[in-house]
Structures are given as C-alpha cells and as structure tokens.
Write a protein that holds these residues in place. Sequence first.
Motif, short mmCIF file in Angstrom:
data_model
loop_
_atom_site.label_atom_id
_atom_site.label_comp_id
_atom_site.label_asym_id
_atom_site.label_seq_id
_atom_site.Cartn_x
_atom_site.Cartn_y
_atom_site.Cartn_z
N LEU A 184 -9.50 0.31 -9.71
CA LEU A 184 -9.11 -0.49 -8.48
C LEU A 184 -8.90 -1.85 -8.81
O LEU A 184 -8.29 -2.57 -7.92
CB LEU A 184 -10.14 -0.34 -7.19
CG LEU A 184 -10.18 0.97 -6.77
CD1 LEU A 184 -11.16 1.11 -5.63
CD2 LEU A 184 -8.98 1.75 -6.41
N THR A 202 1.83 -1.13 -8.90
CA THR A 202 0.60 -0.78 -9.17
C THR A 202 -0.50 -1.83 -8.54
O THR A 202 -1.53 -1.33 -8.00
CB THR A 202 0.22 -0.54 -10.77
OG1 THR A 202 1.27 0.42 -11.31
CG2 THR A 202 -1.09 -0.23 -11.06
N SER A 254 -0.74 -1.38 -5.13
CA SER A 254 -1.55 -0.13 -4.57
C SER A 254 -2.91 -0.44 -4.75
O SER A 254 -3.76 0.07 -3.64
CB SER A 254 -1.05 1.11 -5.47
OG SER A 254 0.39 1.46 -5.28
N GLN A 255 -3.32 -0.93 -5.97
CA GLN A 255 -4.68 -1.54 -5.98
C GLN A 255 -5.03 -2.51 -4.73
O GLN A 255 -6.37 -2.28 -4.20
CB GLN A 255 -4.93 -2.31 -7.36
CG GLN A 255 -4.85 -1.34 -8.60
CD GLN A 255 -4.95 -1.93 -9.80
OE1 GLN A 255 -4.27 -3.06 -9.91
NE2 GLN A 255 -5.32 -1.40 -10.77
N VAL A 290 -4.06 4.52 -5.19
CA VAL A 290 -3.87 3.98 -6.56
C VAL A 290 -3.16 5.13 -7.41
O VAL A 290 -2.10 5.14 -8.18
CB VAL A 290 -4.78 3.22 -7.08
CG1 VAL A 290 -4.80 3.18 -8.59
CG2 VAL A 290 -5.41 1.98 -6.57
N GLY A 305 0.61 4.96 -8.05
CA GLY A 305 0.90 4.59 -9.25
C GLY A 305 1.99 5.24 -9.85
O GLY A 305 2.63 4.63 -10.76
#
Length: 448
Positions: free
Chosen positions: A13, A142, A145-146, A286, A290
Amino acid sequence: MSVLSPLTFAKSLVPEAGPQRMYVTSSFVGTVGGGIMMPISVLYFTRIVGLSSAKVGLAFTVSSLIAILMSAPAGALADRVGPRRVVMGSLALLAASGLAYLLVQNFLTLLVVNACMDVSFAAYFPSVGALLRRVGGEQTVTIRSQSRAVANIGVAFGSLVSGAGIQIGTAAAYHVLIVLFGAAQTAALILLFRVPDYRPLPRPEKDSPDDDHPGPAVDAAPDPKGIALRDKAFVAYALVGGAMTVQSLILEIMIPVWIVGHTDAPSWGVTLAFIINTALVVLLQVRLGGSVQTLGDGGVALRRAGIALMLGCAAISLMAAAPAWAALLVLAAGMALLTLGEIWYASGTFAFDYGLPPAYAQGQYQGLSGTASGAARAVAPVFLLGVVLDFGSAGWIGLGAIMLFLGLTGPALARFGARTRPAERADGTGASATAIPPAANSPVGDTA
C-alpha cells in the motif's frame, strides 16, 4: 505464505520513498480529516449551532451547486500554473473554511462558509489528479490505487475519532473535532512541500498553413484551449462515468435508510455494511486496480463494475422479504458485490482519466470529469431516496439495471477513445494519450 503476511500487504500500500510516498501520505492525512468531518457536519449545525435540518440541507445543496462550476476552471488553472500550487491553495482554503465553521451562527454564514468548503473540494480534486499524473509517471494508476486504499483507512480512522466526539456530545467536543479537521488539512499541505513543484507542461500551438506548406496541416496539434470539451470520446466517458458515480452514494445514503426503514435487519447492520466496504477496498483495491493499466483494461473494468453492481443491488433487494438473520446474510453478500463493483468502477475510471488526456491538459480533463460527477452527486440524493427507495425492492432492481447498462458501454468507450487519440508529433508536442513526455516530471526547483 509471505505474500499474504500483514507486513507484505502493508508494504504493497506504500510507494517507495520519494515524491510518490509523500503524495500518498498527504492524501492519507487529508482523508483522516475528512473522516472526522463527514459524520459531524450536519450534526454540528443542527445540535450545536441550532439550525433546522431544512436550512442546513438547503445550504448544503446550494453550496454544492456553486462548487460544480469551479471544477473545470480549477483543473485548467492547474495546467497553467502547476498542479502542486493549486492543490496547496485548495488545502489552505479547506483548512480555513473548516475552522470557519466555528464562526457560523445563522443560515447566511453557513451558506458562505460551506460554499467555500465545497469550492475548496471542487478545486482540490482535479488539481490533485493532475499532480498525481506528474508524480506517478508510468505508475500513475498503481499509485492512485494505493492512494485510494490508504484513503479508506484514513477515513475509517477519522470516523472513529469523530464517533468519540459525537458520543461525548458537548459543544467543546465538536469544536475539538473541527480544529482537528483544520489541522489535518494543514498537515496534508505541509507534506506537499516534499513533492516537487512541477512546472506547467508545454502547450502545443494550433498549426496553420504557411507559404512553404500550403493547405491543411498534417497531424496538426489541437488548440489547447477547451480541448477537453472538444474530445468527444472523453465527453462520452465523462457522462457515463459521472452517471455511475451514483453508486458511491448507495452506501452513504441508501443503505442506512433501507436497513432501518424497509427491512427487519438490526440497525447495527449499517455499521456492518461500512465495515465490509472499508475492509474489502483496503484489501482488494491495489490488487485488482493494479491490473488495470490501459484503456482496454479500463473498459473491461467498467463492464465488470456494472455486472457486480447489478448483482449487488439484486441481493440487497431480497432483504425486504427476509427475516432478521437472513437479511444480515443477504446484506453481507450484497455489500461484497457492491464493493467489488465500486473497486472495478474506480479502477476503470483511473484508466480513462489518465489514458485519454494529453499530459499538458490533465487538469482540464479532470475538471470536466469532476463537473460531470459533481452534477450526478448533486441530483443523486433526490433520485435515490425519492425515486428508487419509493419502489422498494423493484427500485433496487431498476438501479442495478441502470448500472449494468452504463457499465456495459465501457469496452466501446475504450475503443472509441483509443481510435480517436491523435498521433504524437515528430517534434514531441503531440497529445499522446498513453505516455507522459520526459519533461512531465521536471520540477521548477529541487524537492523541498
């Protein structure tokens, strides 16, 4: 086994040390403040200030409508002066307007202060999206998303703090929570000093014929002004994505009213629904997000979102005819499906929001997307509470059908977007839809 260890999951994360980590950390701190403010915003004005619910609702509605008009200009400003500056200015206004809640005494002051608050948010989201593209580079999807996963943790933590203040219930307790909100936004602003102050990207001039090359220009650069509104593929996506934003309010406003007023499930089922949603977003955002990196991936993600939302709404509709214990089981299954739909929707929109715009106009595009989403969110409460819930279980099925239809357009939108992206010019100033130019990550100065 190590892949599933808590330490490995926690590391997944958090980006590597540097600007990306500072961006995510700033987002986390800001959402802690958001988690503190969201549960108390209405309660403070009704219980402590003493305003009627009708006046508070009217002030919130009017200020939301005012804020919708600010999203696109704020995004365009971020493209022109640099995204970090607009983000930091938005956070400063957000902290100030939050603290100004302490000064509200009547409807007029509430309207002015809350309008400032909503305008701050309207300016923050498109500009922070433009900043993310500069910070994230090839890892933009990415990193987002984190950021979303840790934001959910931040909101959950802030809500726990807010809950303690609500339980105490005194004016002093509410005042402390408001000060904590302002402090969180200020801290988020300070953390951004560790992110480079990226300079605006070169804006290509519109080509025109000249004496040496008569006739229409080949691969002409688009006029940067108003480019987002002229991008038919992005406008189509913004309308679909904006309409699907309604799904984000299902948990916030529909589930509590549905559980308490239309089912035999215990009232603590509302808390259960929020726990399931938060846990699944943190665990899966994630991992699932991802894998969504291209426009094609984004189209498939929107389609999966529509299917999951349809199934989730159908499951929730069954609660009305179920006994209490069965209603809780159906609620858990329905919330799992709705949350999967939410995750796929978020992942799909990430790919479109960053795969369609040219890098130099990211803020302008984010502003247009934010305007569409803001308009949908403004009308959603009336639609969800005044129309969908009035039809009971049939209303849930109808809502699911709408989400399914919108989601199924995802692949076609992705193909339309890919087909209409202009080719990158030989001089490097073309509007490439998938790659950020090397100059995109050049700051004005060194990282503070």
